[in-house]
Design an enzyme around this catalytic site. Structure first.
Site, PDB file in Angstrom:
ATOM      1  N   GLU A 190     -44.098 -20.280  96.979  1.00  0.00           N
ATOM      2  CA  GLU A 190     -44.177 -21.254  98.070  1.00  0.00           C
ATOM      3  C   GLU A 190     -43.437 -22.538  97.726  1.00  0.00           C
ATOM      4  OE1 GLU A 190     -48.260 -21.332  99.446  1.00  0.00           O
ATOM      5  OE2 GLU A 190     -48.362 -19.168  99.226  1.00  0.00           O
ATOM      6  N   HIS A 393     -60.219 -12.009 103.953  1.00  0.00           N
ATOM      7  CA  HIS A 393     -60.699 -11.905 102.569  1.00  0.00           C
ATOM      8  C   HIS A 393     -59.902 -12.860 101.704  1.00  0.00           C
ATOM      9  CE1 HIS A 393     -62.082  -7.406 103.082  1.00  0.00           C
ATOM     10  NE2 HIS A 393     -62.923  -8.264 103.630  1.00  0.00           N
ATOM     11  N   HIS A 472     -51.597 -12.887 102.193  1.00  0.00           N
ATOM     12  CA  HIS A 472     -51.095 -14.205 101.792  1.00  0.00           C
ATOM     13  C   HIS A 472     -51.140 -14.317 100.270  1.00  0.00           C
ATOM     14  CE1 HIS A 472     -50.643 -16.656 105.614  1.00  0.00           C
ATOM     15  NE2 HIS A 472     -50.714 -15.376 105.951  1.00  0.00           N
ATOM     16  N   GLU A 473     -50.264 -15.173  99.734  1.00  0.00           N
ATOM     17  CA  GLU A 473     -50.042 -15.225  98.277  1.00  0.00           C
ATOM     18  C   GLU A 473     -49.845 -13.800  97.769  1.00  0.00           C
ATOM     19  OE1 GLU A 473     -53.071 -16.680  99.540  1.00  0.00           O
ATOM     20  OE2 GLU A 473     -51.753 -18.311 100.137  1.00  0.00           O
ATOM     21  N   GLU A 491     -47.199 -13.366 103.574  1.00  0.00           N
ATOM     22  CA  GLU A 491     -46.644 -14.713 103.461  1.00  0.00           C
ATOM     23  C   GLU A 491     -45.551 -14.653 102.387  1.00  0.00           C
ATOM     24  OE1 GLU A 491     -49.229 -17.485 101.633  1.00  0.00           O
ATOM     25  OE2 GLU A 491     -48.829 -19.075 103.063  1.00  0.00           O
ATOM     26  N   GLU A 497     -48.219 -23.627 107.416  1.00  0.00           N
ATOM     27  CA  GLU A 497     -49.299 -24.472 106.897  1.00  0.00           C
ATOM     28  C   GLU A 497     -48.776 -25.655 106.093  1.00  0.00           C
ATOM     29  OE1 GLU A 497     -50.950 -21.117 104.916  1.00  0.00           O
ATOM     30  OE2 GLU A 497     -50.620 -21.962 102.941  1.00  0.00           O
TER      31      GLU A 497
HETATM   32  C1  NOJ Z   1     -53.698 -19.824 101.994  1.00  0.00           C
HETATM   33  C2  NOJ Z   1     -53.198 -19.076 103.166  1.00  0.00           C
HETATM   34  O1  NOJ Z   1     -51.785 -19.052 103.178  1.00  0.00           O
HETATM   35  C3  NOJ Z   1     -53.756 -19.724 104.401  1.00  0.00           C
HETATM   36  O2  NOJ Z   1     -53.216 -19.114 105.558  1.00  0.00           O
HETATM   37  C4  NOJ Z   1     -55.249 -19.646 104.377  1.00  0.00           C
HETATM   38  O3  NOJ Z   1     -55.764 -20.346 105.478  1.00  0.00           O
HETATM   39  C5  NOJ Z   1     -55.820 -20.276 103.101  1.00  0.00           C
HETATM   40  N1  NOJ Z   1     -55.144 -19.753 101.959  1.00  0.00           N
HETATM   41  C6  NOJ Z   1     -57.294 -20.011 102.949  1.00  0.00           C
HETATM   42  O4  NOJ Z   1     -57.518 -18.641 102.722  1.00  0.00           O
HETATM   43 CA    CA Z   2     -50.300 -19.716 101.203  1.00  0.00          CA
END
Ligand code: NOJ
Ligand code: CA
Length: 693
Positions: A190, A393, A472-473, A491, A497
């Site tokens: 990121e 999750h 994500h991550e 992601e 975000e």
């Molecule tokens: C990082 C994620 O990219 C985001 O979309 C999420 O809201 C937060 N973590 C919390 O899980």
């Molecule tokens: Ca993220």
């Protein structure tokens, strides 16, 4: 399959021959030069040639496209711990060619039909002093680039291996301009992309994309990363990168039992930047779909209890501002049902969020809801309205805690009719805790083999419970979606975000989304979460905003491919602009065909895509901080029919800094062969639906 040809005798006997062309069989040729013997393999259209040569017992490859050297002579090699080195003292034992020309269909995607047309060369190398010790290098040469991998077959005296180093080099021919993010950084993938000469890089993630000259674009990445370390690239000297496999905590790069094969190292090559986006090379290098029944896999769009947490309006954890309450979730379900969305994501519904959840991921419980979230009632409320909850999750990177619970968690979701789950691994680099069999704790990277195995395990388990994933991550995208089409999107770059809370230091700049399609998204779909209409946040998150016009947010649905797209903003912001919102309601997420009409990396992109379920076409065009005018030729429309173009463009006075909100909506009749002027404001965009009449 053809019998392998023995070639080592040719190489030693023809050393002094200037050029010898030997044709054995229809598709076999060796080109010999005084330098060394080479085995060449060409793309089906003959534009790309890969040559493999041996010099002093070491293998090298090079890649040419027409008159251009794309990759100059580059070393290949693998080193093992306590095993033979596959890096020197090697001879060619045999080689074989095959040709494939096959067309297959994606379950969902940017295009329906994908042609896999390539020529393959498998070269077996043996140790000079021990011919039974062997490694194979496999090259596939397509018209849009190449993939190559190594395979260590079963062999005497070698079974469990620890791979310590891969010596694969990518020798670029000059100090090319490139777009990249650094590897081994705190925030995983990121980061904002850097646009620089390649000699300013050190260790980078892939995809990394190069402009060699106006008619030569190159992207390095990998495909089919399934049980291996991911490959970063380390610039060693001048213009040469070396594969840099992300290690386990003890320094071993890859563990396995023979036979073992690496992912494909990929080199996409195109005359235009858009050609990189259109290239299906990464998908073609993955295994076909393993899921027999795919009727439950459905691309679509979702809204969710999400942006309000990023804005600070609500919280994930319990308390007076808790976002995942019964009342709030019903509000989102009602909104989704009214506007035809498939899902409602709810974050912060399960216990474990209170306190510092990033540090305490082991506190997450994936089957226990907070008391103000009645999961049974809400799942039914949604189903009755033909909407589904999108599960969530967040693991905080505590994967052992997650693995203990995940099967029960998927069972629960399946019983409740949840079809898609967003997972998350927020932990800083090298902070994933692994416990070994003696109970000792180790810290692993998100990108090493330990986590590659974890991510893969979750994809397979999700498939068992008919669950689609949005990760994500994540581990980077390498085309696994072909094999497991429930691996929908992820992601793995700075998403929307970062605009909510990143501040100047990390906020996405106007050019960010004009770089993503040529870098990160070459690996596969991204859950960017577009669609922010309230681009300045008023009372929330002062000092932050989205560097965009509202019309650009619409265009991102076409530009940034994802089979699951979020309408990320608050319902109240959409309710104020229902006329503009109509485009997000209409735009599909599954396409029959994709054409990149015009683009320059980091400057602008214009893409046309045809809906898979109707005759409609959609066009998105976006620009960086510069306003510009593009010409849209409607040559992609079907001849002999007319279309109503529903145009959403930047208003005449729009610009991202002071006038981001002005959107002009127009409609006109068009047909194949017409052309339109597309005027983009600074950081602006245009989104068009061509509705077939
Ligand atoms: C990082 C994620 O990219 C985001 O979309 C999420 O809201 C937060 N973590 C919390 O899980
Ligand atoms: Ca993220």
């Amino acid at each position: 399959m053809r019998r392998p040809q023995r070639t080592n005798w040719i190489i030693t006997t023809v050393k002094n021959v200037t050029t010898l062309l030997l044709v054995a069989g229809a598709n076999l040729c060796f080109l010999m030069t005084p330098r060394a013997a080479a085995i060449d393999v060409q793309s089906p259209d003959k534009s790309i040639t890969v040559s493999l040569t041996m010099r002093d017992g070491v293998p090298y490859y090079e890649v040419r496209r027409a008159a251009d050297m794309v990759i100059a002579s580059s070393r290949l090699g693998v080193q093992l711990r306590n095993g033979p080195g596959f890096d020197k003292d090697l001879v060619i034992d045999s080689h074989q060619f095959t040709t494939v020309d096959d067309t297959w269909q994606q379950v969902w995607g940017e295009s329906k039909d994908v042609r896999d047309h390539h020529r393959q060369l498998i070269v077996t190398l043996a140790k000079k002093d021990k011919p039974s010790t062997r490694i194979e290098w496999i090259f596939r040469v397509f018209n849009d680039g190449i993939g190559f991998r190594y395979r260590i077959p079963e062999q005497e005296g070698l079974s469990d291996i620890e791979l310590m180093n891969e010596l694969t080099e990518f020798t670029m021919t000059d100090n090319h301009r490139c777009w990249w993010i650094g590897a081994y950084q705190y925030n995983r993938y990121e980061y904002r992309y850097t646009d620089s000469p390649l000699q300013e890089t050190d260790k980078v993630h892939t995809p990394i994309t190069f402009k060699a000259h106006d008619k030569l674009y190159i992207s390095l990445h990998e495909a089919a990363l399934t049980d291996f370390a991911s490959m970063a690239l380390h610039r060693r000297e001048n213009n040469t990168f070396e594969a840099d496999l992300v290690p386990w905590s003890d320094g071993v790069k890859v563990r396995g039992t023979l036979p073992i094969q690496s992912p494909w190292r990929t080199i996409q090559i195109s005359e235009t930047p858009g050609g990189l986006i259109e290239s299906p090379l990464i998908l073609n290098l993955n295994e076909p779909n393993k899921l027999k029944d795919v009727s439950w896999i459905k691309p679509g769009k979702y809204v969710g209890i999400w942006w309000e947490m990023h804005l600070g309006k609500a919280t994930w954890g319990s308390g007076p501002k808790h976002g995942a309450t019964n009342a709030n979730t019903k509000r989102y379900i009602d909104f989704a049902a009214e506007h035809g969305f498939d899902g409602v994501l709810v974050e912060g519904w399960n216990t474990g969020w209170d306190g510092n959840w990033i540090e305490n991921g082991e506190k997450f419980n994936f089957t226990t809801a907070y008391p103000d979230f009645d999961i049974e009632m809400l799942a039914k409320y949604a189903r009755d309205k033909n909407v589904r909850i999108v599960g969530h999750h967040e693991t905080g990177g505590a994967v052992e805690n997650y693995e203990r619970q995940v099967e029960d968690a998927f069972k629960l979701y399946q019983r409740l009719g949840v079809r898609a789950v967003k997972t998350g691994y927020v932990a800083h680099a090298q902070e994933i805790v692994r416990t070994d069999k003696d109970g000792n704790k180790h810290k692993e990277w998100h990108h090493g083999q330990f986590m590659v195995r974890h991510y893969r395990k979750i994809v397979e388990l999700a498939a068992k419970y008919q669950i689609m994933l949005d990760v994500h991550e994540p581990i980077k995208a390498t085309g696994i979606r072909r094999t497991y089409p429930n691996m929908m999107t992820r992601e793995g770059a700075c998403g929307q975000e970062f605009n909510a809370w990143g501040g100047e230091a990390t906020q996405n700049k106007p050019d960010h989304t004009t770089i993503l399609p040529f870098t990160r998204i070459l690996g596969g779909p991204m859950d960017f979460t577009p669609g922010i209409f309230g681009v300045t946040f008023g009372e929330y998150q002062p000092g932050n905003r989205v560097s965009t016009t509202v019309a650009k947010q619409l265009a991102l649905y076409v530009i940034l491919y994802s089979p699951l797209h979020m309408a990320a903003d608050l319902p109240e912001n959409y309710e104020k602009r229902l006329d503009v919102f109509q485009f997000i309601k209409d735009v599909p997420t599954d396409w029959a065909e994709t054409k990149v009409l015009d683009s320059l990396i980091g400057d602008y992109v214009m893409i046309a895509r045809q809906d898979r379920n109707s005759d409609d076409w959609y066009v998105g065009a976006i620009t960086d901080e510069n306003a510009r005018e593009l010409t849209l030729n409607l040559s992609f429309l079907d001849k002999g029919r007319t279309y109503t173009a529903q145009i959403y463009r930047d208003g005449d006075n729009a610009n991202w800094e002071t006038q981001p909100y002005e959107v002009a909506i127009e409609s006109k009749q068009v047909k194949h062969g017409d052309s339109m002027k597309i005027k983009l404001a600074t950081s602006g965009g245009t989104a068009i639906r061509f509705k077939a009449n």
